[in-house]
Design a protein around this motif. Structure first.
Motif, PDB file in Angstrom:
ATOM      1  N   LYS A 196       2.245   7.568  -0.709  1.00 44.81           N
ATOM      2  CA  LYS A 196       3.045   8.014   0.434  1.00 44.81           C
ATOM      3  C   LYS A 196       2.373   7.617   1.744  1.00 44.81           C
ATOM      4  O   LYS A 196       1.156   7.412   1.805  1.00 44.81           O
TER       5      LYS A 196
ATOM      6  N   ALA B 199       4.202   7.592  -4.333  1.00 46.87           N
ATOM      7  CA  ALA B 199       5.537   7.494  -3.747  1.00 46.87           C
ATOM      8  C   ALA B 199       6.527   7.139  -4.853  1.00 46.87           C
ATOM      9  O   ALA B 199       6.173   6.492  -5.846  1.00 46.87           O
TER      10      ALA B 199
ATOM     11  N   GLU C 280      11.063   4.277  -2.219  1.00 50.14           N
ATOM     12  CA  GLU C 280      10.487   4.924  -1.039  1.00 50.14           C
ATOM     13  C   GLU C 280       9.448   3.996  -0.407  1.00 50.14           C
ATOM     14  O   GLU C 280       8.688   3.336  -1.116  1.00 50.14           O
ATOM     15  N   ARG C 281       9.424   3.934   0.903  1.00 51.21           N
ATOM     16  CA  ARG C 281       8.368   3.169   1.574  1.00 51.21           C
ATOM     17  C   ARG C 281       7.005   3.729   1.174  1.00 51.21           C
ATOM     18  O   ARG C 281       6.798   4.938   1.179  1.00 51.21           O
ATOM     19  N   ALA C 282       6.087   2.818   0.843  1.00 42.65           N
ATOM     20  CA  ALA C 282       4.792   3.259   0.330  1.00 42.65           C
ATOM     21  C   ALA C 282       3.678   2.348   0.832  1.00 42.65           C
ATOM     22  O   ALA C 282       3.904   1.173   1.155  1.00 42.65           O
TER      23      ALA C 282
ATOM     24  N   VAL D   5       8.120  -1.527  -0.768  1.00 41.98           N
ATOM     25  CA  VAL D   5       9.107  -0.686  -1.462  1.00 41.98           C
ATOM     26  C   VAL D   5       9.168  -1.154  -2.910  1.00 41.98           C
ATOM     27  O   VAL D   5       9.487  -2.318  -3.183  1.00 41.98           O
TER      28      VAL D   5
END
Length: 431
Positions: free
Chosen positions: A276, A283, A287-289, A313
């Motif tokens: 995250k 993440a 989800e953007r990680a 992503v």
């Protein structure tokens, strides 16, 4: 073609005489990418090696899993630099790999000989997936200087043309265009997306219908390749266009699929984590990680849970059938992200994709100065577009209350490395 075949034969013959170390690495990479076999045994071996031989990791001798090790980044490593060096390589000849620092913190990593061979094998294997083979003639566009320029004999052996893009004025663009027209032995071009965009625009201004049919592939590096640029390059040159996700510290981390556009991760050489943005927790796919990498092959200076500074992503699985983990996008370095007027995080693509239709632009740079305050620096807009077009467009993206200033220049310089920063963020919201 004959010269390329001779070089290819010479390379593999030389490798065979040394015990075929590169070929063995290539076979291992290909097998693992096809089968999807995890590298769990290598990860375990690396961790046990690190706690015994690397002072920084000695406190973790009783580890139970990878997650018992801390996440590190360039700042952490530089603060305790010598402690990341393995005592098993004391006095050995090692390779020093430096990052330019043009988009982040200057940094250097030591690599042992086997790691260098692994990196070379990665380039060969992923090159094949873009129809580039050892010995093929290729153009490498970047800012060349006395520090990074290949020796003439190395360039000759590799069949490489070092094309300098420190400046991309019309004379230099014409020189590159003429090279691609005249040298029909060229099979591949490697370089930054920010080099290819002005080249295409220059060719369009000339009304050029040249397609460079002898090209098999264009491989872009270092900078984010937008979907619009990729499609335009494919239409212009009628060849494979892929983005390669790599760094100097590790090697090739992933490469774009020619068929589907997803990024296939090099799970044969690295263990990847997707954490995250604000905490060291996994993440979810989609989800953007933060991309966190453990290098399975560098024993001279192990990088364990290394935060690359990149935002990606992840997607649940590869769509084209490769047995690798896959990324739907590599969105860029976190420092390149911007915020709208409500402090919501935006990808660089939020700006870049909207500016693509302005084909008369030679260059642009978007800068976030502070909360809600932005500047667009334009080369080639004066006389072709109204400032209000850019202001209105950016307010639609960033918020109707955005303070957007337009500045016109004759040239926007690149960094010494040749990288060109289209997005510059000087703002971070307070915690």
């Amino acid at each position: 073609m004959l010269a390329a075949r001779i070089r290819n034969w010479g390379f593999w013959t030389s490798d065979l005489l040394q015990g075929a170390p590169v070929r063995k690495h290539c076979e291992d990479i290909e097998a693992r990418l096809v089968s999807g076999n995890p590298s769990g045994e290598r990860l375990e071996a690396l961790l046990r090696y690190a706690v015994e031989h690397v002072p920084h990791y000695a406190p973790f001798r009783g580890f139970g899993s990878l997650q018992d090790f801390p996440v590190v980044d360039k700042t952490v490593i530089k603060a305790d630099y010598e402690a990341f060096h393995s005592d098993a390589f004391a006095g050995a000849h090692l390779h020093l790999l430096r990052t330019s620092g043009s988009t982040g913190i200057p940094f250097a990593v030591l690599q042992d000989e086997d790691k260098r061979r692994r990196v070379l094998a990665e380039m060969i294997c992923f090159g094949r997936r873009a129809q580039y083979h050892v010995g093929d003639r290729f153009v490498f566009t970047r800012a060349w200087n006395e520090h990074n320029r290949k020796r003439w004999d190395v360039a000759l052996r590799e069949n490489a043309i070092m094309f300098d893009v420190s400046s991309l004025d019309e004379a230099r663009l014409e020189s590159l265009r003429a090279l691609l027209r005249s040298d029909t032995g060229i099979r591949c071009i490697m370089g930054y997306p920010s080099t290819f965009e002005p080249l295409m625009q220059y060719m369009e201004r000339r009304g050029d219908d040249f397609e460079a049919a002898h090209l098999r592939s264009i491989i872009t590096i270092s900078e984010r390749l937008s979907d619009a640029t990729r499609k335009a390059l494919q239409e212009r040159f009628k060849c494979i266009v892929v983005s390669r996700y790599s760094n100097q510290e590790n090697g090739i981390l992933a490469q774009q699929c020619p068929e589907r556009g997803e990024f296939h991760l090099n799970t044969a050489s690295y263990f990847f984590e997707y954490l995250k943005l604000e905490e060291n927790l996994p993440a979810a796919p989609g989800e953007r990680a933060r991309m966190v990498v453990t290098d399975l092959f560098n024993r001279a200076m192990p990088l364990i849970r290394y935060d690359t500074g990149d935002i990606v992503v992840r997607q649940p699985s590869a769509a084209c059938g490769w047995a690798t983990d896959a990324l739907s996008s590599v969105e860029g370095r976190r420092m390149d992200f911007i915020y709208d007027t409500m402090d919501r995080l935006l990808s660089p693509a939020a700006v870049c994709n909207h500016l693509w239709p302005f084909t008369r632009l030679k260059q642009y740079q978007f800068i976030q100065e502070a909360k809600g305050r932005y500047e667009i620096v334009l080369n080639g807009a004066d006389g072709n577009y109204r400032d209000e077009q850019f202001v209105d467009l950016m307010r639609n993206v960033l918020g109707s209350d955005a303070d957007v200033r337009v500045t016109h220049v004759d040239r926007i310089p690149s960094h010494a490395s040749g990288k060109f920063m289209q997005i510059v963020s000087r703002y971070r919201p307070s915690a």
